[in-house]
Design a protein around this motif. Structure first.
Motif, mmCIF file in Angstrom:
data_model
loop_
_atom_site.group_PDB
_atom_site.id
_atom_site.type_symbol
_atom_site.label_atom_id
_atom_site.label_comp_id
_atom_site.label_asym_id
_atom_site.label_seq_id
_atom_site.Cartn_x
_atom_site.Cartn_y
_atom_site.Cartn_z
ATOM 1 N N MET A 225 -19.067 -4.470 -3.535
ATOM 2 C CA MET A 225 -20.282 -3.856 -4.108
ATOM 3 C C MET A 225 -20.352 -2.362 -3.786
ATOM 4 S SD MET A 225 -23.256 -6.802 -3.899
ATOM 5 C CE MET A 225 -22.929 -7.471 -2.282
ATOM 6 N N ALA A 226 -19.948 -2.001 -2.569
ATOM 7 C CA ALA A 226 -19.946 -0.581 -2.199
ATOM 8 C C ALA A 226 -18.945 0.199 -3.061
ATOM 9 C CB ALA A 226 -19.614 -0.423 -0.718
ATOM 10 N N MET A 227 -17.775 -0.412 -3.301
ATOM 11 C CA MET A 227 -16.773 0.246 -4.143
ATOM 12 C C MET A 227 -17.300 0.412 -5.567
ATOM 13 S SD MET A 227 -12.856 -0.989 -4.861
ATOM 14 C CE MET A 227 -13.205 -2.135 -6.197
ATOM 15 N N HIS A 228 -17.968 -0.619 -6.091
ATOM 16 C CA HIS A 228 -18.487 -0.556 -7.459
ATOM 17 C C HIS A 228 -19.560 0.521 -7.606
ATOM 18 C CE1 HIS A 228 -17.096 -4.892 -8.674
ATOM 19 N NE2 HIS A 228 -16.131 -4.002 -8.721
ATOM 20 N N THR A 229 -20.481 0.576 -6.638
ATOM 21 C CA THR A 229 -21.539 1.591 -6.779
ATOM 22 C C THR A 229 -20.929 2.988 -6.645
ATOM 23 O OG1 THR A 229 -22.128 1.195 -4.466
ATOM 24 C CG2 THR A 229 -23.511 0.157 -6.116
ATOM 25 N N GLN A 230 -19.857 3.096 -5.855
ATOM 26 C CA GLN A 230 -19.190 4.403 -5.757
ATOM 27 C C GLN A 230 -18.532 4.770 -7.093
ATOM 28 O OE1 GLN A 230 -16.531 4.639 -2.338
ATOM 29 N NE2 GLN A 230 -15.719 6.563 -3.168
ATOM 30 N N MET A 231 -17.962 3.782 -7.773
ATOM 31 C CA MET A 231 -17.349 4.040 -9.091
ATOM 32 C C MET A 231 -18.394 4.480 -10.114
ATOM 33 S SD MET A 231 -14.767 0.744 -9.248
ATOM 34 C CE MET A 231 -14.044 1.000 -10.880
ATOM 35 N N LEU A 232 -19.662 4.116 -9.854
ATOM 36 C CA LEU A 232 -20.739 4.450 -10.801
ATOM 37 C C LEU A 232 -21.493 5.713 -10.367
ATOM 38 C CD1 LEU A 232 -22.091 0.827 -11.370
ATOM 39 C CD2 LEU A 232 -20.763 2.202 -12.996
#
Lengths: 257, 257
Positions: A225-232
């Motif tokens: 989830m942390a990686m995904h929010t960083q991608m966004l």
């Protein structure tokens, strides 16, 4: 039955075709825009009109399928014909119409209808409400000529159904489009994700959604989830949607609402 | 091929069944939990183990299908066997594995897989990546024995696919559950809305989501949106989700991102 369609949008188009196919007669199609009226009228062998003064009184049923905020003024133009008159709106209560025309009802198809996409109307749930039992029965019988899924639904229930439909249909479709945008940015074909979209919907045909939830939020996979929010990071709107929906999944899993 | 499954979760379960059905031999199933290992092993006629010391070296392929943060430590236990070794994670790059085991690859099924729901594996997109061309080719050929939809996808693309999958699958499924909750509060059966969910997903199989968006936001129907947010007054989380997603639909329609 002899039926007059007031409106030529997505719902009017699918209803007209379904009634026509079931052997009913579409008398007229009205639209403010003559081209729109003519196009639908042509398909269902009806007369096109763009002026409510030209209503053919030889009809059994008016179906008002227009924008919600136009229903009342249309009803006021039709009251003098004293016919059975229904609207097709999920968000409008029966009372709005029956206060003007006593022989009123609602004929609400709970389905996403687009002119450019055919649908098997027999599988479309039709939500019926009448100003009295006789009207309800008449509408129920009419509905059963075009659909195998006819339900008596009152105005309060219909309002909830309509809200639920926004969550179950309009919002998922928007999220499909977000996925398409994310893939497009990496030049990945939307085709890759189509089977996933279909299977997600098919899974809840026989299960409840809570039983088949997958993904990082339900696994409480914080790294992903942390990686995904960083991608966004460059898409603050999408990032906020990601966080809110993930929180919702986690909260649901803990038995919250 | 002789295949060893490390893991017994949703993905491991579906992969094991698909390979078994395609004529491959599942040698062993490993899980930290012997009961889980035994259950899956029984279904695919393999040996169950709960200790990596008991690995049968007579195998051609290790499939590591465990939680993302356990992949590295598992790989460290398997490196001495010098076998072709893949992980099945959308969010983990190849490098994490190939840094430990040079003969590494990725075998990522882009589908929502739950143990309690069967799926036609031939329609599941399989995203393949190998540490070199020979491995990629070998994995590609293996993948084609179980699926008609095999794609070569590098780690950067896979990361995007995985994020897109959260938007296209995990979040829609959560929204289905929100709809279920709203209906339940009014004692309306979830069954009523199932055809809508299915049709919404079927529509985008042949169209792009932007072409078939329906609902109050795309019509800019402010009265209905105001009524809906008022109905959600006691559910601030859902109200915020409603507003954010509606804004997204309106923004998309204006050509925004």
């Amino acid at each position: 039955m002899r039926i007059t369609l007031i409106g030529s949008g997505n719902v009017a188009t699918h209803l007209a075709a379904a009634f026509k196919n079931a052997g009913h007669r579409i008398v007229q199609v009205y639209s403010r825009d003559m081209q729109n009226a003519a196009l639908l009228a042509y398909h269902v062998k009806a007369e096109a009109i763009d002026d409510l003064q030209n209503i053919d009184t030889e009809t059994d049923l008016f179906i008002i399928s227009v924008k919600d905020d136009a229903i009342v003024s249309i009803a006021e133009s039709l009251v003098r014909y004293k016919k059975l008159t229904v609207h097709t709106s999920g968000a409008t209560d029966l009372q709005s119409l029956s206060a003007i025309i006593p022989t009123a009802g609602v004929f609400y198809p709970l389905q996403t209808l687009s002119k450019n996409k055919e649908v098997d109307f027999l599988t479309v749930p039709l939500c019926i409400e009448g100003a009295n039992e006789q009207i309800t029965l008449e509408l129920e019988q009419l509905a059963q000529t075009v659909s195998n899924k006819v339900y008596r639904i009152d105005s309060a229930q219909r309002k909830t159904l309509h809200l639920a439909a926004v969550f179950a249909c309009n919002f998922p479709n928007y999220l499909y489009d977000v996925a398409r945008q994310l893939l497009q940015d990496q030049r990945i074909d939307f085709e890759l994700i189509r089977p996933l979209i279909l299977e997600t919907a098919q899974k809840v045909q026989g299960h409840l959604p809570g039983e088949v939830q997958t993904g990082p939020a339900i696994r409480n996979d914080e790294n992903t989830m942390a990686m995904h929010t960083q991608m966004l990071e460059d898409e603050p709107g999408l990032k906020m949607i990601y966080e809110l929906l993930s929180q919702g999944i986690i909260k649901n899993d803990k038995g919250g609402h």
